[in-house]
Design a protein around this motif. Structure first.
Motif, PDB file in Angstrom:
ATOM      1  N   TRP A 402       0.823  -1.210   0.000  1.00  0.00           N
ATOM      2  CA  TRP A 402       0.000   0.000   0.000  1.00  0.00           C
ATOM      3  C   TRP A 402       0.858   1.262   0.000  1.00  0.00           C
ATOM      4  CZ3 TRP A 402       0.317  -3.678   3.764  1.00  0.00           C
ATOM      5  CH2 TRP A 402       1.028  -3.330   4.923  1.00  0.00           C
ATOM      6  N   ALA A 403       2.117   1.154   0.488  1.00  0.00           N
ATOM      7  CA  ALA A 403       2.996   2.319   0.540  1.00  0.00           C
ATOM      8  C   ALA A 403       3.935   2.351  -0.650  1.00  0.00           C
ATOM      9  CB  ALA A 403       3.806   2.301   1.837  1.00  0.00           C
ATOM     10  N   THR A 404       4.257   1.180  -1.196  1.00  0.00           N
ATOM     11  CA  THR A 404       5.267   1.125  -2.253  1.00  0.00           C
ATOM     12  C   THR A 404       4.645   0.999  -3.640  1.00  0.00           C
ATOM     13  OG1 THR A 404       5.381  -1.270  -1.966  1.00  0.00           O
ATOM     14  CG2 THR A 404       6.980   0.037  -0.725  1.00  0.00           C
ATOM     15  N   GLY A 405       3.307   0.996  -3.706  1.00  0.00           N
ATOM     16  CA  GLY A 405       2.637   0.897  -5.001  1.00  0.00           C
ATOM     17  C   GLY A 405       2.578  -0.530  -5.533  1.00  0.00           C
ATOM     18  N   GLY A 406       2.860  -1.500  -4.686  1.00  0.00           N
ATOM     19  CA  GLY A 406       2.777  -2.904  -5.102  1.00  0.00           C
ATOM     20  C   GLY A 406       1.332  -3.379  -5.132  1.00  0.00           C
ATOM     21  N   LYS A 407       1.153  -4.630  -5.528  1.00  0.00           N
ATOM     22  CA  LYS A 407      -0.209  -5.161  -5.649  1.00  0.00           C
ATOM     23  C   LYS A 407      -0.655  -5.776  -4.324  1.00  0.00           C
ATOM     24  CE  LYS A 407      -2.751  -8.344  -8.651  1.00  0.00           C
ATOM     25  NZ  LYS A 407      -4.023  -7.858  -8.181  1.00  0.00           N
ATOM     26  N   MET A 408      -1.874  -5.408  -3.908  1.00  0.00           N
ATOM     27  CA  MET A 408      -2.446  -5.984  -2.689  1.00  0.00           C
ATOM     28  C   MET A 408      -3.192  -7.258  -3.085  1.00  0.00           C
ATOM     29  SD  MET A 408      -2.348  -3.458  -0.088  1.00  0.00           S
ATOM     30  CE  MET A 408      -3.936  -3.133   0.668  1.00  0.00           C
ATOM     31  N   ARG A 409      -3.046  -8.307  -2.297  1.00  0.00           N
ATOM     32  CA  ARG A 409      -3.696  -9.555  -2.676  1.00  0.00           C
ATOM     33  C   ARG A 409      -5.139  -9.656  -2.194  1.00  0.00           C
ATOM     34  NH1 ARG A 409      -0.209 -14.914  -2.122  1.00  0.00           N
ATOM     35  NH2 ARG A 409       1.126 -13.628  -3.426  1.00  0.00           N
ATOM     36  N   TYR A 410      -5.442  -9.034  -1.055  1.00  0.00           N
ATOM     37  CA  TYR A 410      -6.769  -9.239  -0.469  1.00  0.00           C
ATOM     38  C   TYR A 410      -7.614  -7.971  -0.375  1.00  0.00           C
ATOM     39  CZ  TYR A 410      -4.585 -13.656   0.641  1.00  0.00           C
ATOM     40  OH  TYR A 410      -3.931 -14.851   0.540  1.00  0.00           O
ATOM     41  N   GLN A 411      -7.087  -6.886  -0.878  1.00  0.00           N
ATOM     42  CA  GLN A 411      -7.782  -5.604  -0.818  1.00  0.00           C
ATOM     43  C   GLN A 411      -9.220  -5.716  -1.336  1.00  0.00           C
ATOM     44  OE1 GLN A 411      -6.372  -2.416  -0.084  1.00  0.00           O
ATOM     45  NE2 GLN A 411      -8.258  -1.345  -0.576  1.00  0.00           N
ATOM     46  N   HIS A 412      -9.403  -6.475  -2.440  1.00  0.00           N
ATOM     47  CA  HIS A 412     -10.727  -6.577  -3.071  1.00  0.00           C
ATOM     48  C   HIS A 412     -11.752  -7.243  -2.159  1.00  0.00           C
ATOM     49  CE1 HIS A 412      -8.895 -10.485  -3.797  1.00  0.00           C
ATOM     50  NE2 HIS A 412     -10.103 -10.970  -4.006  1.00  0.00           N
ATOM     51  N   LEU A 413     -11.278  -7.939  -1.109  1.00  0.00           N
ATOM     52  CA  LEU A 413     -12.217  -8.614  -0.207  1.00  0.00           C
ATOM     53  C   LEU A 413     -12.718  -7.678   0.891  1.00  0.00           C
ATOM     54  CD1 LEU A 413     -10.176 -11.923   0.269  1.00  0.00           C
ATOM     55  CD2 LEU A 413     -12.242 -11.650  -1.106  1.00  0.00           C
TER      56      LEU A 413
END
Ligand SMILES: [Zn+2]
Length: 426
Positions: A402-413
């Protein structure tokens, strides 16, 4: 019954700079204390002893003909009726095994825990728990043992498959009734006392999409100094349980991370996969029994004192083969478990975004439970249900997409109410 704890040491957890998320400085992995190393090494020895006893005891009961004698006693007590004979045999077998392992259980669960300063339980309480466990074991044995033996009679060729499948509804049933019928026999459960923290936990649960789950505080401080939390139950008995020791020793933001981890187990349906995995293992064990039993019984008929697998006196053979299969499959099952725990950690981090609280939680777990951060290969393969504490601390320090612009795996849940309550849950 299966539970996912935060604490690898237990069938089941700091200090923070003021202003919490402000600090993102990595938390160093603490060196283990001399006492923790000693606890770890002696624990490995004890595990080896316990595992060996787990093979030797059913083997001895089987090869000395003791099992056949137990069945004769059961037959007499039940006056020859089949179902009561199976139930009485189950009780005799469970009780005998418990008595034979009592010295080891007493040393591991009472003497040793006191010697390392981890327990403050009285001997009377410990014995009470032991006797309760024995009673539960006898009752469960008497209630379920007829299933494989009836299936052996009805379907001598496929009984192993039907019994393996039957473990699925039985596990689900155990998971539903365990928290309300079994757990209260051992511990006192109550609502959380810290209502402000409970409100933060419920907000987090709403964001995680965990509905209908309850949070319980269990009064463990009378018995133990170790800390733990776990998720259990199914349907109406779904719950997160926090030991009062963890509430006393962790800061609120750390408790929230623990909760995020536990909610991850719910949302990612880990319990279901554990039940299915256990059913596969049970089926495999029983299939192996089916393959080897005929030859073994022919060869050792005189020692065993029974002629057919469908004789309930064959139970120690089932237990022995099941033990061997579990032992061989352990490295795979535990690797799967470590993966689930890692994903639960990731879930907890993504929903709380509090790297420091997460890392300090594991530091606290290590300190309070006499953990070692980097156990050896044998430990990892045969006992490592969770990633090592060092791996968990390092991941908690490093994982911040969330801070480095990477992909979150569970954000969509996560539920959109997040934005509204962000100020409390972060
Ligand atoms: Zn867990």
């Amino acid at each position: 019954m299966s539970v996912h704890g935060i604490n690898p040491a237990l069938a089941t957890q700091a200090r923070k700079v003021t202003g919490h998320t402000a600090s993102t400085a990595p938390v160093p992995v603490p060196e283990p204390t001399a006492l923790a190393l000693q606890y770890h090494r002696s624990g490995n020895l004890l595990w080896a002893l316990d595992t060996t006893a787990g093979f030797l005891i059913p083997a001895a009961i089987l090869f000395t003909g003791l099992s056949a004698r137990l069945r004769r006693v059961a037959l007499q007590l039940a006056r020859g009726r089949w179902l009561p004979t199976v139930a009485v045999y189950a009780i005799l077998f469970v009780a005998l095994t418990a008595i034979l392992t009592l010295p080891l259980s007493w040393y591991a669960g009472f003497i040793r825990q006191h010697a390392y300063g981890l327990s403050n339980q009285s001997l009377g309480d410990w014995l009470g728990d032991w006797a309760t466990g024995l009673a539960v074991g006898c009752a469960v044995g008497a209630l379920v043992l007829w299933i494989p033996y009836l299936l052996l009679r009805l379907s001598p060729r496929r009984w192993w498959l039907w019994t393996g499948l039957a473990t699925i509804p039985l596990s689900v049933l155990g998971l539903i009734v365990g928290p309300i019928w079994i757990a209260p026999l051992f511990d006192d459960f109550g609502p959380m006392k810290n209502q402000a923290l409970e409100a933060r936990i419920l907000t987090l649960a709403a964001r995680a999409g965990v509905e209908g789950g309850r949070v319980y505080q269990v009064y463990k401080s009378a018995d133990t100094k170790t800390v733990n939390a776990y998720v259990t139950g199914a349907g109406g008995t779904k719950r997160i349980v926090l030991w009062d020791t963890i509430l006393a020793k962790l800061r609120p933001d750390e408790v929230l991370f623990v909760m995020g981890h536990e909610m991850g187990h719910f949302v990612l349906r880990h319990t279901l996969s554990v039940i299915l995995g256990a059913a596969v293992l049970a089926t495999l064990s029983l299939y192996l029994v089916q393959r080897v039993a005929g030859g073994l019984i022919r060869r050792f008929r005189d020692r065993f004192g029974f002629e057919r697998l469908s004789d309930v006196a064959s139970l120690p053979l089932l237990v022995l083969v099941g033990g061997v299969v579990s032992f061989v499959a352990s490295p795979v099952a535990l690797a799967w478990s470590r993966r689930q725990e890692h994903e639960a950690d990731r879930f907890g981090l993504e929903i709380t975004r509090d790297n420091r609280a997460a890392a300090l939680t594991f530091v606290r777990l290590q300190q309070e439970n006499l953990g070692v951060p980097r156990p050896g290969l044998i430990y990892t393969l045969w006992r490592g249900s969770h990633p090592s504490l060092a791996e968990r601390i390092e991941f908690a320090n490093r994982y911040r997409p969330w801070a480095t612009g990477g992909k979150m795996r569970y954000q969509h849940l996560f539920r959109p109410c997040a934005a509204r309550h962000r100020h409390i849950t972060d």
